[in-house]
Design an enzyme around this catalytic site. Structure first.
Site, PDB file in Angstrom:
ATOM      1  N   GLU A   1       0.900  -1.145  -0.093  1.00  0.00           N
ATOM      2  CA  GLU A   1       0.056   0.073   0.088  1.00  0.00           C
ATOM      3  C   GLU A   1       1.072   1.233   0.061  1.00  0.00           C
ATOM      4  O   GLU A   1       1.877   1.199   0.778  1.00  0.00           O
ATOM      5  CB  GLU A   1      -0.992   0.129   1.176  1.00  0.00           C
ATOM      6  CG  GLU A   1      -2.216  -0.935   1.314  1.00  0.00           C
ATOM      7  CD  GLU A   1      -2.737  -0.871   2.192  1.00  0.00           C
ATOM      8  OE1 GLU A   1      -2.914   0.260   3.075  1.00  0.00           O
ATOM      9  OE2 GLU A   1      -3.353  -1.825   2.635  1.00  0.00           O
TER      10      GLU A   1
ATOM     11  N   LYS B   1     -10.904  -2.416   7.104  1.00  0.00           N
ATOM     12  CA  LYS B   1      -9.696  -2.251   8.063  1.00  0.00           C
ATOM     13  C   LYS B   1     -10.109  -1.813   9.288  1.00  0.00           C
ATOM     14  O   LYS B   1     -10.876  -1.225   9.647  1.00  0.00           O
ATOM     15  CB  LYS B   1      -9.037  -1.077   7.246  1.00  0.00           C
ATOM     16  CG  LYS B   1      -7.772  -0.493   7.849  1.00  0.00           C
ATOM     17  CD  LYS B   1      -7.498   0.560   7.331  1.00  0.00           C
ATOM     18  CE  LYS B   1      -6.235   1.447   7.962  1.00  0.00           C
ATOM     19  NZ  LYS B   1      -5.603   2.496   7.153  1.00  0.00           N
TER      20      LYS B   1
END
Length: 205
Positions: free
Chosen positions: A41, A126
């Protein structure tokens, strides 16, 4: 979208790159890839985040983190991001991602937020900030009444804690500065980062 979900689950570990200087994020990515990372990421707080996304697209499964607007989500998609992540739940981001046939991973902190994210269309959620919420014990408690959720804890996670999070039921685990240490960035100690990534994957093998 299904392929991205499967790749994240197979990787189990997702390094998050967050740097403050142009040109540094790509060097971090190269060091992580050399250590075996196959999913990364890149936080949009990096000054050259979109350029780095474009450079990594096709080499690894790369996602854009810290996405807070539809405009940034769309730009990340154009740059080759395979998924996007936000620290919060914003239905507009999920709606636009769905229109694009693309995966967006919203953030949540509570059972209510996590379930709301799934009902809004999220395949993965998340859990942030994981350490402050209680670490692996919190994740295990969260999943006890909600075993169908596919959760990715992030925020303050150390490499040493990754096995405990996976044992608690994490779908995958995201690591930021606990893996990509600021001291190594200041020193340009890319070999240390490569060894740390390789060592973490070895422990999980």
């Amino acid at each position: 979208m299904t392929g991205a979900v499967e790749a994240l689950g197979a990787a189990r570990v997702v390094p998050v790159i967050r740097t403050g200087e142009p040109g540094m994020a790509l060097s971090v990515a190269e060091a992580l890839i050399a250590g075996g990372a196959r999913v990364l990421e890149v936080a949009l707080t990096c000054p050259d985040a979109f350029e780095v996304l474009a450079a990594l697209a096709g080499r690894v499964l790369v996602g854009a983190a810290s996405v807070t607007s539809v405009e940034d989500l769309e730009k990340a998609v154009r740059c080759g991001a395979a998924f996007t992540v936000s620290p919060h739940l914003e239905p507009a981001l999920l709606d636009r991602a769905r229109e694009l046939g693309f995966m967006h991973i919203p953030g949540a902190a509570t059972p209510t937020e996590a379930v709301a994210a799934v009902r809004a269309g999220a395949e993965l959620v998340k859990i942030f900030p994981a350490r402050e919420l209680g670490g692996p014990a919190y994740l295990k408690a969260l999943l006890a009444p909600l075993p169908g959720l596919r959760l990715i804890p992030a925020g303050g996670v150390s490499p040493e804690e990754v096995p405990a999070y996976l044992e608690a039921g994490a779908f995958a685990v995201a690591l930021g500065s606990e893996l990509v240490q600021r001291e190594w960035l200041r020193e340009g100690a890319w070999e240390k980062l490569t060894r740390a990534m390789d060592g973490l994957l070895d422990r999980l093998a």
